[in-house]
Design a protein around this motif. Structure first.
Motif, PDB file in Angstrom:
ATOM      1  N   THR A  31       1.036  -1.407   0.132  1.00  0.00           N
ATOM      2  CA  THR A  31       0.079   0.075   0.382  1.00  0.00           C
ATOM      3  C   THR A  31       0.621   0.750  -0.510  1.00  0.00           C
ATOM      4  OG1 THR A  31      -0.246  -0.046   2.330  1.00  0.00           O
ATOM      5  CG2 THR A  31      -2.231  -1.607   0.962  1.00  0.00           C
ATOM      6  N   ASP A  36      -1.435   1.805  -6.432  1.00  0.00           N
ATOM      7  CA  ASP A  36      -2.961   1.599  -6.780  1.00  0.00           C
ATOM      8  C   ASP A  36      -3.351   0.281  -7.863  1.00  0.00           C
ATOM      9  OD1 ASP A  36      -3.004   2.541  -4.578  1.00  0.00           O
ATOM     10  OD2 ASP A  36      -4.971   3.182  -4.674  1.00  0.00           O
ATOM     11  N   LYS A 250      -9.307  -1.252  -7.473  1.00  0.00           N
ATOM     12  CA  LYS A 250      -9.855  -1.407  -7.087  1.00  0.00           C
ATOM     13  C   LYS A 250      -9.943  -3.390  -6.276  1.00  0.00           C
ATOM     14  CE  LYS A 250     -13.544   2.158  -7.350  1.00  0.00           C
ATOM     15  NZ  LYS A 250     -14.625   2.255  -7.966  1.00  0.00           N
ATOM     16  N   TYR A 253      -7.774  -2.784  -3.273  1.00  0.00           N
ATOM     17  CA  TYR A 253      -8.879  -2.232  -2.521  1.00  0.00           C
ATOM     18  C   TYR A 253      -8.798  -3.832  -1.469  1.00  0.00           C
ATOM     19  CZ  TYR A 253      -7.942   2.140  -3.992  1.00  0.00           C
ATOM     20  OH  TYR A 253      -8.332   3.347  -4.229  1.00  0.00           O
ATOM     21  N   TYR A 321      -8.145   0.668   9.692  1.00  0.00           N
ATOM     22  CA  TYR A 321      -7.790   0.983   8.347  1.00  0.00           C
ATOM     23  C   TYR A 321      -7.254   2.645   8.726  1.00  0.00           C
ATOM     24  CZ  TYR A 321     -10.277  -2.299   5.252  1.00  0.00           C
ATOM     25  OH  TYR A 321      -9.883  -3.136   4.320  1.00  0.00           O
ATOM     26  N   PHE A 328      -8.395   2.911   1.032  1.00  0.00           N
ATOM     27  CA  PHE A 328      -8.455   1.093   1.073  1.00  0.00           C
ATOM     28  C   PHE A 328      -9.331   1.552   1.756  1.00  0.00           C
ATOM     29  CE2 PHE A 328      -4.261   1.165  -0.091  1.00  0.00           C
ATOM     30  CZ  PHE A 328      -4.789   0.024  -0.569  1.00  0.00           C
TER      31      PHE A 328
END
Length: 486
Positions: A31, A36, A250, A253, A321, A328
């Motif tokens: 991360t 991403d 995504k 994520y 988080y 994320f």
């Protein structure tokens, strides 16, 4: 039993170590050190390779273990082992040829939503091939009762390799393209190291004599391909399908959220090696009483342990988080949904061991095919509507239906089920803890908050589990510890 207990203990340690390293890579290094988009690409490459792996292995990793002890002469055994080495090529070579001829068509299909995917199809193929032959060579040493090195390579080696590559990327020693090549190289190197270990323990003697059980071996391998493909498909089909509907970042994520929830599965993986031989023995001896006792006890023990991990995850997820990049945070709902699915898996105890060691093995494959189709259809419906949350809902529904069918099937065929009044007590305790602790936050930084909240949850949960006497095995562990403290 000495060698089994010794190796099981060591394998458990390496499994937890592997998950710890995986957590560092997944939650922090990927991360922070990688965009991403490329993180999503990495998740897609590995998930797709994992889906292809059982097919390319041709079920050899299971077939070798099942039939090895049935060959009594050197020539027949050597012929069998030779077949096991070359059988995967029966599918990997045609798949490679089809991939080469149809590369553009496949790349265009997979790149409809994310153009970046089409440039890395050979990375998927090579990684899948390395994964497949790693499992073959691991099975080669398993039949020699040597599992510690293989388990270390399976759980730890590639995660260390990835960690080194991520730091090299961060320090700008390599580019992201070189990282992806290195990632494939790590899996190839892992396979080669397993090959050397396997051949050191038992050097192959190539024989091409006729094998008496050839039709049974090929039939079993074909069935195992289906079983293995279904098992891995349920784990990775969501990430594979997400690429066709949403932006690839995504997928990253989603992968982070799924990894967090998958920690709940660690106790089941650790106990699996013990439950399989015990279950097989009770079934072969037709010892229904002991089988029923193991069914209920394994369910309770796994439910208690995985329930505690479930609480630590869902009750700390908001703080967790806050530690990782903000983008994320859309995966929080995914963590809840997949965590429930994993908790249900643990609640079944040794259900899978009963089914796969019974005479109803082929029926389980039918259930599995239905599950795989259901998961694909649900993902096709729900991902366009709800994105990564839709994929998590699809996985939860598919797993819940599949597990429920398996419980009902064992009840009908064996007259037993894993749930007792103690199961209801544990469920009530889990719900109570969620209601009490979810909205309770400390006013410190996330690391301190997670530590303090986890300690509070642990003390309350352990105390109530002990006082409620829900499991004789857990209570004995507590009593032994308390006597030692005195």
């Amino acid at each position: 039993m000495g060698i089994v207990i010794n190796q099981s203990f060591k394998n458990t340690i390496t499994t937890y170590l592997g998950f710890g390293l995986g957590a560092i890579n997944t939650l922090f290094l990927y991360t922070e050190f990688m965009s991403d988009t490329y993180y999503g690409l990495v998740a897609y490459i590995l998930s797709t390779a994992n889906i292809m792996m059982p097919l390319m292995a041709f079920g050899v990793q299971n077939t070798l273990i099942k039939f090895y002890s049935t060959f009594k002469t050197k020539n027949s055994l050597n012929s069998f082992m030779t077949l096991m080495l070359f059988l995967p090529l029966a599918l990997t070579i045609p798949i490679g040829i089809i991939g080469y001829i149809s590369y553009d068509s496949i790349a265009n299909w997979l790149s409809q939503k994310n153009d970046i995917v089409g440039d890395y199809l050979w990375y998927i193929f090579i990684t899948a091939l390395a994964m497949a032959y790693f499992e073959v060579f691991f099975a080669w040493v398993k039949v020699q009762m040597k599992t510690v090195f293989g388990n270390f390579m399976k759980e730890v080696f590639h995660r260390v390799g990835v960690m080194i590559l991520l730091f090299a990327l961060y320090l700008e020693w390599i580019t992201v393209e070189q990282f992806l090549i290195g990632l494939v190289g790590v899996y190839v190197l892992r396979m080669l190291a397993m090959l050397v270990n396997a051949f050191y323990i038992r050097l192959p003697v190539f024989r091409f004599y006729k094998i008496d059980k050839l039709s049974s071996i090929l039939k079993y391998s074909s069935l195992i391909i289906i079983a293995g493909s279904i098992a891995t498909m349920i784990l990775d089909i969501d990430k594979f399908m997400l690429n066709n509907y949403i932006e690839i970042e995504k997928v990253a994520y989603y992968s982070v959220a799924v990894f967090i929830a998958t920690v709940i599965a660690v106790p089941q993986r650790a106990m699996h090696q013990i439950m399989m031989p015990l279950t097989a023995k009770f079934i072969n001896d037709n010892n229904r009483e002991e089988l029923k006792d193991l069914y209920e006890r394994s369910s309770l023990t796994l439910y208690i342990i995985s329930g505690f991990i479930f609480l630590l995850i869902v009750l700390n997820v908001n703080e967790l988080y806050h530690i990782i990049p903000e983008e994320f945070s859309g995966g929080i709902s995914v963590v809840f949904l997949i965590s429930i699915a994993k908790l249900y898996d643990n609640l079944l105890g040794n259900n899978n061991a009963i089914l796969f060691n019974s005479d109803y093995y082929r029926m389980v494959l039918v259930f599995g095919v239905i599950l795989a189709i259901s998961a694909i259809v649900l993902n096709m419906i729900l991902i366009p509507l709800y994105g990564i949350n839709g994929s998590a809902v699809a996985t939860l529904i598919a797993v819940a239906v599949y597990n429920t069918i398996k419980v009902i099937f064992v009840k009908l065929k064996y007259g037993m089920q894993p749930f007792t009044i103690q199961t209801l007590k544990i469920s009530g305790l889990l719900i109570l803890c969620v209601l009490v602790f979810y909205f309770w936050e400390f006013p410190f930084n996330p690391y301190i908050n997670i530590t303090l909240k986890s300690m509070a949850i642990g003390l309350v949960y352990a105390y109530l589990i002990y006082k409620l006497k829900v499991s004789a095995d857990i209570s004995d562990m507590f009593n032994t510890y308390l006597r030692l403290k005195r």
